[in-house]
Design a protein around this motif. Sequence first.
Motif, PDB file in Angstrom:
ATOM      1  N   ARG A  82       0.836  -1.194   0.000  1.00  9.46           N
ATOM      2  CA  ARG A  82       0.000   0.000   0.000  1.00  9.46           C
ATOM      3  C   ARG A  82       0.879   1.255   0.000  1.00  9.46           C
ATOM      4  O   ARG A  82       1.794   1.391   0.810  1.00  9.46           O
ATOM      5  CB  ARG A  82      -0.921   0.033   1.215  1.00  9.46           C
ATOM      6  N   VAL A  83       0.583   2.154  -0.914  1.00  9.85           N
ATOM      7  CA  VAL A  83       1.291   3.430  -1.021  1.00  9.85           C
ATOM      8  C   VAL A  83       0.244   4.521  -1.254  1.00  9.85           C
ATOM      9  O   VAL A  83      -0.407   4.531  -2.302  1.00  9.85           O
ATOM     10  CB  VAL A  83       2.312   3.429  -2.181  1.00  9.85           C
ATOM     11  N   PRO A  84       0.069   5.429  -0.302  1.00  2.00           N
ATOM     12  CA  PRO A  84      -0.883   6.524  -0.505  1.00  2.00           C
ATOM     13  C   PRO A  84      -0.367   7.476  -1.593  1.00  2.00           C
ATOM     14  O   PRO A  84       0.753   7.981  -1.508  1.00  2.00           O
ATOM     15  CB  PRO A  84      -0.945   7.227   0.851  1.00  2.00           C
ATOM     16  N   MET A  85      -1.172   7.693  -2.611  1.00  3.16           N
ATOM     17  CA  MET A  85      -0.728   8.481  -3.767  1.00  3.16           C
ATOM     18  C   MET A  85      -0.410   9.932  -3.407  1.00  3.16           C
ATOM     19  O   MET A  85       0.577  10.480  -3.888  1.00  3.16           O
ATOM     20  CB  MET A  85      -1.770   8.430  -4.893  1.00  3.16           C
ATOM     21  N   ALA A  86      -1.182  10.554  -2.536  1.00  2.00           N
ATOM     22  CA  ALA A  86      -0.897  11.947  -2.149  1.00  2.00           C
ATOM     23  C   ALA A  86       0.452  12.036  -1.448  1.00  2.00           C
ATOM     24  O   ALA A  86       1.248  12.949  -1.718  1.00  2.00           O
ATOM     25  CB  ALA A  86      -2.010  12.492  -1.257  1.00  2.00           C
ATOM     26  N   GLU A  87       0.720  11.104  -0.571  1.00  2.00           N
ATOM     27  CA  GLU A  87       1.998  11.082   0.133  1.00  2.00           C
ATOM     28  C   GLU A  87       3.153  10.796  -0.827  1.00  2.00           C
ATOM     29  O   GLU A  87       4.224  11.394  -0.728  1.00  2.00           O
ATOM     30  CB  GLU A  87       1.943  10.043   1.253  1.00  2.00           C
ATOM     31  N   LEU A  88       2.935   9.901  -1.774  1.00  2.00           N
ATOM     32  CA  LEU A  88       3.962   9.607  -2.773  1.00  2.00           C
ATOM     33  C   LEU A  88       4.274  10.856  -3.596  1.00  2.00           C
ATOM     34  O   LEU A  88       5.442  11.179  -3.811  1.00  2.00           O
ATOM     35  CB  LEU A  88       3.513   8.465  -3.686  1.00  2.00           C
ATOM     36  N   ARG A  89       3.254  11.557  -4.053  1.00  2.00           N
ATOM     37  CA  ARG A  89       3.478  12.786  -4.825  1.00  2.00           C
ATOM     38  C   ARG A  89       4.288  13.788  -4.015  1.00  2.00           C
ATOM     39  O   ARG A  89       5.233  14.399  -4.521  1.00  2.00           O
ATOM     40  CB  ARG A  89       2.135  13.407  -5.249  1.00  2.00           C
ATOM     41  N   SER A  90       3.953  13.939  -2.746  1.00  2.26           N
ATOM     42  CA  SER A  90       4.655  14.885  -1.874  1.00  2.26           C
ATOM     43  C   SER A  90       6.125  14.502  -1.702  1.00  2.26           C
ATOM     44  O   SER A  90       7.020  15.341  -1.817  1.00  2.26           O
ATOM     45  CB  SER A  90       3.958  14.931  -0.510  1.00  2.26           C
ATOM     46  N   LYS A  91       6.383  13.240  -1.452  1.00  2.00           N
ATOM     47  CA  LYS A  91       7.764  12.781  -1.247  1.00  2.00           C
ATOM     48  C   LYS A  91       8.587  12.895  -2.532  1.00  2.00           C
ATOM     49  O   LYS A  91       9.768  13.228  -2.492  1.00  2.00           O
ATOM     50  CB  LYS A  91       7.789  11.368  -0.687  1.00  2.00           C
ATOM     51  N   LEU A  92       7.966  12.623  -3.685  1.00  2.00           N
ATOM     52  CA  LEU A  92       8.682  12.774  -4.957  1.00  2.00           C
ATOM     53  C   LEU A  92       9.058  14.224  -5.200  1.00  2.00           C
ATOM     54  O   LEU A  92      10.167  14.522  -5.657  1.00  2.00           O
ATOM     55  CB  LEU A  92       7.835  12.229  -6.111  1.00  2.00           C
ATOM     56  N   ALA A  93       8.159  15.133  -4.881  1.00  2.00           N
ATOM     57  CA  ALA A  93       8.454  16.562  -5.045  1.00  2.00           C
ATOM     58  C   ALA A  93       9.598  16.982  -4.122  1.00  2.00           C
ATOM     59  O   ALA A  93      10.480  17.748  -4.526  1.00  2.00           O
ATOM     60  CB  ALA A  93       7.201  17.390  -4.775  1.00  2.00           C
ATOM     61  N   LYS A  94       9.617  16.441  -2.901  1.00  2.00           N
ATOM     62  CA  LYS A  94      10.669  16.797  -1.932  1.00  2.00           C
ATOM     63  C   LYS A  94      12.060  16.335  -2.381  1.00  2.00           C
ATOM     64  O   LYS A  94      13.051  16.949  -2.022  1.00  2.00           O
ATOM     65  CB  LYS A  94      10.352  16.223  -0.555  1.00  2.00           C
ATOM     66  N   VAL A  95      12.126  15.242  -3.155  1.00  2.75           N
ATOM     67  CA  VAL A  95      13.442  14.750  -3.594  1.00  2.75           C
ATOM     68  C   VAL A  95      13.826  15.271  -4.980  1.00  2.75           C
ATOM     69  O   VAL A  95      14.808  14.828  -5.550  1.00  2.75           O
ATOM     70  CB  VAL A  95      13.550  13.205  -3.546  1.00  2.75           C
ATOM     71  N   GLY A  96      13.039  16.215  -5.520  1.00  4.75           N
ATOM     72  CA  GLY A  96      13.471  16.875  -6.742  1.00  4.75           C
ATOM     73  C   GLY A  96      12.701  16.591  -8.013  1.00  4.75           C
ATOM     74  O   GLY A  96      13.022  17.137  -9.070  1.00  4.75           O
ATOM     75  N   PHE A  97      11.693  15.740  -7.959  1.00  4.30           N
ATOM     76  CA  PHE A  97      10.872  15.525  -9.140  1.00  4.30           C
ATOM     77  C   PHE A  97       9.885  16.685  -9.258  1.00  4.30           C
ATOM     78  O   PHE A  97       9.414  17.206  -8.249  1.00  4.30           O
ATOM     79  CB  PHE A  97      10.120  14.188  -9.060  1.00  4.30           C
ATOM     80  N   ALA A  98       9.570  17.074 -10.469  1.00  5.30           N
ATOM     81  CA  ALA A  98       8.669  18.206 -10.693  1.00  5.30           C
ATOM     82  C   ALA A  98       7.406  17.734 -11.413  1.00  5.30           C
ATOM     83  O   ALA A  98       7.384  16.656 -12.015  1.00  5.30           O
ATOM     84  CB  ALA A  98       9.374  19.275 -11.525  1.00  5.30           C
ATOM     85  N   ASP A  99       6.382  18.570 -11.375  1.00  6.17           N
ATOM     86  CA  ASP A  99       5.119  18.298 -12.083  1.00  6.17           C
ATOM     87  C   ASP A  99       4.633  16.873 -11.833  1.00  6.17           C
ATOM     88  O   ASP A  99       4.236  16.164 -12.760  1.00  6.17           O
ATOM     89  CB  ASP A  99       5.282  18.531 -13.595  1.00  6.17           C
ATOM     90  N   VAL A 100       4.661  16.458 -10.581  1.00  4.43           N
ATOM     91  CA  VAL A 100       4.306  15.092 -10.219  1.00  4.43           C
ATOM     92  C   VAL A 100       2.789  14.920 -10.291  1.00  4.43           C
ATOM     93  O   VAL A 100       2.034  15.723  -9.754  1.00  4.43           O
ATOM     94  CB  VAL A 100       4.803  14.739  -8.801  1.00  4.43           C
ATOM     95  N   ALA A 101       2.373  13.872 -10.994  1.00  7.16           N
ATOM     96  CA  ALA A 101       0.945  13.534 -11.089  1.00  7.16           C
ATOM     97  C   ALA A 101       0.808  12.025 -10.998  1.00  7.16           C
ATOM     98  O   ALA A 101       1.721  11.282 -11.369  1.00  7.16           O
ATOM     99  CB  ALA A 101       0.372  14.033 -12.414  1.00  7.16           C
ATOM    100  N   THR A 102      -0.320  11.583 -10.485  1.00  2.83           N
ATOM    101  CA  THR A 102      -0.608  10.157 -10.457  1.00  2.83           C
ATOM    102  C   THR A 102      -1.908   9.912 -11.218  1.00  2.83           C
ATOM    103  O   THR A 102      -2.762  10.782 -11.290  1.00  2.83           O
ATOM    104  CB  THR A 102      -0.730   9.622  -9.011  1.00  2.83           C
ATOM    105  N   VAL A 103      -1.985   8.735 -11.797  1.00  5.86           N
ATOM    106  CA  VAL A 103      -3.186   8.329 -12.520  1.00  5.86           C
ATOM    107  C   VAL A 103      -3.663   7.035 -11.889  1.00  5.86           C
ATOM    108  O   VAL A 103      -2.959   6.023 -11.940  1.00  5.86           O
ATOM    109  CB  VAL A 103      -2.898   8.129 -14.029  1.00  5.86           C
TER     110      VAL A 103
END
Length: 179
Positions: free
Chosen positions: A20-41
């Motif tokens: 289980r991976v919460p998508m909102a939390e994943l988007r937030s963590k990806l942004a914190k490590v330098g990924f931009a324009d993060v979206a999930t489908v």
Amino acid sequence: MTTGRYLVMPRGINVGTRNRVPMAELRSKLAKVGFADVATVQQSGNVIVSTPLDRPEEVADAMQRLLCDEFDVDVPCIVRTANQIRRVLQRNPLQEFVTDPSRYLVNFLSKAPDSEVASALSEKDHGPEAMAIQGSEVYIWTPDGVKAKTLSFSYLEKLFGVVVTARNWNTLEKVAAKI
């Protein structure tokens, strides 16, 4: 610095009760490590990111490490560039058979299969399923439904000796609209 746009496809997250991976939390963590324009489908972990990393393998490794370190989920990730996803949809080699896009799968392989093994598989009758191998993607039409298919990603993994994850046509069209 140039930024590339990628679809990251972790295999087997948020399916049932495992990984289980919460998508909102994943988007937030990806942004914190330098990924931009993060979206999930959808909830199954289709992640679209922009990054200066210039190879899909680097993006896959970064995502796999983040999932493991932050969520204790150790799954392989397969990555395609935005242009590669568009080409997958443009090719559409089985369009003459498909009557329900939810039963039309694209299996994404971690690398192109051995040509002799791929040719041997292509020559077999898989009825009622239809299959086409193009590069590192295997398109499969499953008229009796995805659960009834015989050409599963685990079968393809064993046959080709690669990591495989699948997405249905509807999902890929949703991804293409966001990528």
